[in-house]
Design an enzyme around this catalytic site. Structure first.
Site, mmCIF file in Angstrom:
data_model
loop_
_atom_site.group_PDB
_atom_site.id
_atom_site.type_symbol
_atom_site.label_atom_id
_atom_site.label_comp_id
_atom_site.label_asym_id
_atom_site.label_seq_id
_atom_site.Cartn_x
_atom_site.Cartn_y
_atom_site.Cartn_z
ATOM 1 N N GLY A 69 40.111 3.345 0.114
ATOM 2 C CA GLY A 69 40.506 2.998 1.479
ATOM 3 C C GLY A 69 41.345 4.130 2.035
ATOM 4 N N HIS A 70 40.753 4.944 2.899
ATOM 5 C CA HIS A 70 41.501 6.065 3.464
ATOM 6 C C HIS A 70 41.751 5.806 4.949
ATOM 7 C CE1 HIS A 70 40.066 8.933 0.030
ATOM 8 N NE2 HIS A 70 40.839 7.963 -0.384
ATOM 9 N N GLN B 93 40.989 7.093 -5.402
ATOM 10 C CA GLN B 93 41.810 6.522 -6.488
ATOM 11 C C GLN B 93 42.782 7.591 -7.029
ATOM 12 O OE1 GLN B 93 38.076 5.848 -7.079
ATOM 13 N NE2 GLN B 93 38.453 4.347 -5.516
ATOM 14 N N ASP C 281 46.429 5.222 -3.762
ATOM 15 C CA ASP C 281 47.315 4.837 -2.656
ATOM 16 C C ASP C 281 48.512 5.779 -2.500
ATOM 17 O OD1 ASP C 281 45.710 2.504 -2.351
ATOM 18 O OD2 ASP C 281 46.838 1.575 -3.987
ATOM 19 N N LYS D 275 46.609 9.790 0.497
ATOM 20 C CA LYS D 275 45.629 10.879 0.589
ATOM 21 C C LYS D 275 45.051 11.023 1.993
ATOM 22 C CE LYS D 275 43.245 9.335 -3.009
ATOM 23 N NZ LYS D 275 44.190 8.530 -3.767
HETATM 24 P P1 IMP Z 1 37.343 -1.032 -9.237
HETATM 25 O O1 IMP Z 1 37.368 0.425 -8.889
HETATM 26 O O2 IMP Z 1 37.045 -1.914 -8.069
HETATM 27 O O3 IMP Z 1 36.468 -1.316 -10.425
HETATM 28 O O4 IMP Z 1 38.825 -1.453 -9.705
HETATM 29 C C1 IMP Z 1 39.404 -0.977 -10.918
HETATM 30 C C2 IMP Z 1 40.893 -0.701 -10.737
HETATM 31 O O5 IMP Z 1 41.064 0.388 -9.849
HETATM 32 C C3 IMP Z 1 41.690 -1.857 -10.148
HETATM 33 O O6 IMP Z 1 42.987 -1.844 -10.709
HETATM 34 C C4 IMP Z 1 41.779 -1.498 -8.667
HETATM 35 O O7 IMP Z 1 42.903 -2.085 -8.057
HETATM 36 C C5 IMP Z 1 41.909 0.000 -8.764
HETATM 37 N N1 IMP Z 1 41.446 0.713 -7.563
HETATM 38 C C6 IMP Z 1 40.162 0.932 -7.196
HETATM 39 N N2 IMP Z 1 40.115 1.635 -6.057
HETATM 40 C C7 IMP Z 1 41.381 1.871 -5.699
HETATM 41 C C8 IMP Z 1 41.986 2.602 -4.613
HETATM 42 O O8 IMP Z 1 41.316 3.174 -3.748
HETATM 43 N N3 IMP Z 1 43.355 2.610 -4.592
HETATM 44 C C9 IMP Z 1 44.100 2.029 -5.557
HETATM 45 N N4 IMP Z 1 43.582 1.353 -6.587
HETATM 46 C C10 IMP Z 1 42.234 1.277 -6.667
#
Ligand code: IMP
Length: 429
Positions: free
Chosen positions: A40-41, A223, A13, A16
């Protein structure tokens, strides 16, 4: 050859979307190399807002867009997203979108398992996006995943599903869920196969050709470094490597494929989900950052945790991710604050550390050592040149560069494309 990788230098977040869009206009090919539809972009192009999760940002600009082998693909989410973006007038064709034949699929059992585990974990939950990312990567490394190429081989698909179901039904039993019959899954994947087929390719070859033709390739990370499965705040991480090294392995290119790594870095810190966050603020200052920065997740709508800039963490992210320069984003959220704290070390059991320790308990117990800097009253929003910035804001930026041991290549001063100060063009290297 001037290929660029864009990666997050914090917990995701970092903003990007805008940077990737800005760069993708000048790239020939845009590649996703890890993660899935947990990302989420948000892109704003000519006043239209596009929300992408799985599709590389280049699709919006008609660039060759590649979903690499390192991505885990939920086929239903993919086609929903394609339909949604198409309805906004974007042309997505097999000429503009290529999907790796050796990428693994996220299936409904993965999402279900992800959510069931989180529910069962109570206070120990990771705070995942519930999209099935972790379970899908587990099946990948356990060598039982269904891959994109399996859709073209009905016998293989049936064999893979049978094997997968044997494993998952044992797990489901343990979680009190009803066992599933693989036949339904087989049928629904078979039904999707013809839709997939035109996009599927050995993308390593597509990329090799692009490289030999001198095309500019942009690797779009999702991420951030501190969510990397190895370098992040394990176990409170995502299940993929988010650092730039993955750009090569996750797309089928060698380590020399990336000439410049751009680390996206917010001028303060945010995090969604559980896990350690040494500079987190629980007071009105943190609330103010969240409100001014509109810190709500694009995928899940969750409120993001907010805190001061953590130079130690970002420096570490820069080292493990091979970041050459950063894009500093959302500086304007700090406008009007009298004083700003920057974390320059951690204290643990009477000792000062210059890095984030690996141990889970140590990570939870470190307390930040702050350096306090003077804030600025004037607005930095929309600044186009350094001369538009208050002197104390420049001082803050210079100190950040010194602490993180990397230069600011681009300063983003607002959500619009023009609200950008370019110091170094990453494609010029
Ligand atoms: P997962 O990727 O759904 O398994 O989530 C694992 C961790 O990564 C959690 O803390 C999510 O909130 C975080 N996370 C996954 N994708 C994103 C992203 O695109 N932005 C911010 N945090 C993310």
């Amino acid at each position: 050859m001037t290929n660029v990788a864009v990666v997050g230098a914090q917990w995701g977040d970092e903003g990007k979307g805008k940077v990737v869009d800005w760069l993708s206009e000048r790239a020939d090919v845009v590649v996703r190399f890890q993660g899935g539809h947990n990302a989420g972009h948000t892109l704003v192009v000519n006043d239209a807002v596009y929300k992408l999760s799985l599709l590389p940002s280049g699709v919006v600009r008609g660039k060759l867009s590649v979903i690499g082998n390192g991505v885990v693909i939920d086929p239903w989410a993919l086609f929903d997203e394609i339909d949604r973006v198409r309805a906004q007038g974007v042309d997505i064709t097999p000429e503009t979108l290529r999907i790796a034949d050796n990428a693994c699929l996220i299936l409904p059992i993965h999402g279900e398992l992800d959510r069931a585990r989180e529910e069962a974990a109570g206070g120990g939950r990771i705070g995942t996006t519930g999209r099935g990312i972790g379970p899908a990567y587990e099946d990948k490394v356990a060598r039982r995943a269904v891959r994109v190429c399996d859709l073209a081989e009905p016998e293989t698909l049936r064999f893979k599903i049978d094997r997968l179901m044997t494993h998952h039904n044992a797990l489901r039993k343990g979680l009190g869920a009803t066992p599933l019959d693989g036949e339904k899954l087989f049928e629904s994947l078979q039904a999707l196969a013809p839709r997939f087929a035109p996009y599927v390719a050995p993308v390593w070859r597509v990329l090799d050709e692009a490289r030999r033709a001198g095309k500019r390739i942009l690797f779009e990370g999702a991420q951030g470094a501190m969510l990397d499965v190895e370098h992040g705040t394990y176990p409170y991480v995502t299940s993929s490597n988010t650092v730039s090294g993955q750009a090569a392995a996750g797309s089928g290119m060698g380590p020399g494929a990336v000439a410049y790594v751009l680390g996206i870095t917010k001028a303060y810190t945010t995090r969604v989900g559980s896990g350690p966050f040494p500079t987190e603020l629980f007071d009105s200052v943190g609330e103010g950052l969240g409100e001014r920065g509109r810190e709500f997740g694009t995928v899940t709508g969750r409120r993001r945790r907010c805190g001061w800039f953590d130079a130690v963490m970002v420096r570490q992210a820069i080292k493990v991710g091979g970041v050459d320069g950063i894009v500093l984003t959302k500086l304007d959220v700090l406008d009007g604050m009298d004083q700003l704290n920057v974390c320059v070390g951690y204290e643990l059991d009477g000792q000062v550390l210059d890095h984030f320790p690996a141990g889970m308990d140590a990570q939870a117990r470190v307390t930040p050592v702050y350096e306090t800097m003077e804030g600025w009253a004037d607005s930095t929003r929309g600044a186009r040149t350094w001369a538009d910035l208050p002197a104390t804001a420049i001082k803050y930026i210079r100190r950040v560069e010194e602490l993180i041991e990397a230069p600011v290549a681009i300063l983003s001063t607002g959500p619009d494309r023009e609200e950008t100060i370019l110091v170094h063009d990453p494609f010029a290297d």
